[in-house]
Design an enzyme around this catalytic site. Structure first.
Site, PDB file in Angstrom:
ATOM      1  N   SER A 196      -3.115  14.487  -4.052  1.00 25.79           N
ATOM      2  CA  SER A 196      -3.707  15.289  -5.121  1.00 25.79           C
ATOM      3  C   SER A 196      -4.178  14.399  -6.254  1.00 25.79           C
ATOM      4  O   SER A 196      -5.005  14.812  -7.072  1.00 25.79           O
ATOM      5  CB  SER A 196      -2.691  16.307  -5.642  1.00 25.79           C
ATOM      6  OG  SER A 196      -1.548  15.647  -6.168  1.00 25.79           O
ATOM      7  N   ASN A 197      -3.671  13.162  -6.283  1.00 21.57           N
ATOM      8  CA  ASN A 197      -4.078  12.204  -7.308  1.00 21.57           C
ATOM      9  C   ASN A 197      -3.831  10.804  -6.763  1.00 21.57           C
ATOM     10  O   ASN A 197      -2.720  10.500  -6.331  1.00 21.57           O
ATOM     11  CB  ASN A 197      -3.282  12.441  -8.594  1.00 21.57           C
ATOM     12  CG  ASN A 197      -3.854  11.721  -9.783  1.00 21.57           C
ATOM     13  OD1 ASN A 197      -4.138  10.532  -9.717  1.00 21.57           O
ATOM     14  ND2 ASN A 197      -4.028  12.438 -10.878  1.00 21.57           N
ATOM     15  N   LYS A 245     -13.983  20.686 -13.927  1.00 20.81           N
ATOM     16  CA  LYS A 245     -12.993  20.787 -12.850  1.00 20.81           C
ATOM     17  C   LYS A 245     -12.945  22.222 -12.357  1.00 20.81           C
ATOM     18  O   LYS A 245     -12.746  23.160 -13.130  1.00 20.81           O
ATOM     19  CB  LYS A 245     -11.616  20.335 -13.340  1.00 20.81           C
ATOM     20  CG  LYS A 245     -10.575  20.318 -12.222  1.00 20.81           C
ATOM     21  CD  LYS A 245      -9.332  19.567 -12.615  1.00 20.81           C
ATOM     22  CE  LYS A 245      -8.300  19.565 -11.489  1.00 20.81           C
ATOM     23  NZ  LYS A 245      -8.817  18.940 -10.248  1.00 20.81           N
ATOM     24  N   GLY A 252      -4.390  19.915  -8.724  1.00 21.74           N
ATOM     25  CA  GLY A 252      -3.529  19.525  -7.614  1.00 21.74           C
ATOM     26  C   GLY A 252      -2.377  18.655  -8.072  1.00 21.74           C
ATOM     27  O   GLY A 252      -1.258  18.735  -7.544  1.00 21.74           O
ATOM     28  N   HIS A 278      -7.817  19.188 -18.326  1.00 18.20           N
ATOM     29  CA  HIS A 278      -8.902  18.480 -17.649  1.00 18.20           C
ATOM     30  C   HIS A 278     -10.236  18.866 -18.270  1.00 18.20           C
ATOM     31  O   HIS A 278     -10.334  19.803 -19.058  1.00 18.20           O
ATOM     32  CB  HIS A 278      -8.914  18.809 -16.147  1.00 18.20           C
ATOM     33  CG  HIS A 278      -7.864  18.102 -15.364  1.00 18.20           C
ATOM     34  ND1 HIS A 278      -6.574  18.576 -15.250  1.00 18.20           N
ATOM     35  CD2 HIS A 278      -7.891  16.933 -14.667  1.00 18.20           C
ATOM     36  CE1 HIS A 278      -5.861  17.732 -14.506  1.00 18.20           C
ATOM     37  NE2 HIS A 278      -6.637  16.737 -14.139  1.00 18.20           N
TER      38      HIS A 278
END
Length: 238
Positions: A101-102, A139, A145, A135
């Site tokens: 997710s990152n 997005k 996520g 964010h």
């Protein structure tokens, strides 16, 4: 290494710059204007594909790449309820897949710190925990996520929390994630434990996309000669 970039937006361009700087070649760049080039002939030139698109296209993109036997690194979010189908296809095709997710190295260290803090806080029932993520306005999914991964890490130790919710809630079994969309904001995540005595808070703030892009390229380097499904914990040896 020859890399295909599926999703040539701001993140795709950041990945391109990092990959070239690390000595790799970009052999294919797909965005909304040239999807016709996302074909078998062009994919055959790639050693690995890095996929950063959106929640409505990621799953189909990953399926197509695996069917063409291209190792895949994906950072797209908002589709992972269909992960069991991807897992089955990776096994069926003897494929290679990294999902996170990152991809930021710092964030993945933060994931481990979050789990450790949750374990330490578990016996102390007088603290209330909540998550907040901020964010940029482009997005598409909420919560992020990354926030979901953090929530899952908290719930591993705080078993009184049964589910995360993306809204305020008075239900003690809900882990609240508050999502904010502001410009400019590459990404900030915080986990806060509050009590009448004190607060404990950990925060990760991204300053730009370089950390995410670098992690994605590192994952591509990792997956090139491996089979199976991996996450950044394996990539980084955490």
């Amino acid at each position: 290494m020859n890399i295909a970039i599926i999703g040539y937006g701001k993140m795709g361009k950041a990945i391109e710059a990092i990959a070239i700087g690390r000595g790799h070649t970009i052999v294919l760049k797909i965005d909304e204007t040239n999807t016709h080039e996302f074909n078998a002939e062009n994919l055959a030139r790639a050693d690995v594909a890095i996929e950063f698109t959106g929640p409505h296209s990621a799953f189909d993109n990953i399926i197509k790449l695996l069917q063409h036997h291209v190792p895949v690194v994906s950072g797209s979010t908002g589709w992972t309820e269909r992960m069991p189908e991807i897992t089955a296809l990776v096994k069926e095709t003897n494929g290679s897949f990294v999902y996170a997710s990152n991809f930021s190295v710092g964030v993945n260290i933060f994931f481990e710190l979050n789990k450790k803090l949750a374990a330490l806080m578990a016996p102390h029932k007088n603290y209330h925990v909540a998550l907040e993520e901020t964010h940029h306005t482009q997005k598409k999914d909420a919560p992020s996520g990354t926030a979901i991964t953090l929530a899952e890490g908290v719930m591993e130790s705080l078993t009184s929390k049964k589910q995360w919710v993306n809204e305020n809630s008075s239900n003690e079994e809900d882990l609240v994630i508050i999502s904010k969309r502001e410009d400019p904001a590459p990404g900030t995540h915080n986990i806060r434990y509050t009590s009448s005595i004190d607060d404990i808070e950990i925060i990760h703030t991204a300053h730009n996309r370089e950390g995410f892009a670098t992690g994605a390229v590192i994952a591509a380097e990792f997956i090139q000669d491996k089979k199976g499904i991996f996450g950044m914990k394996e990539v980084l040896g955490l």
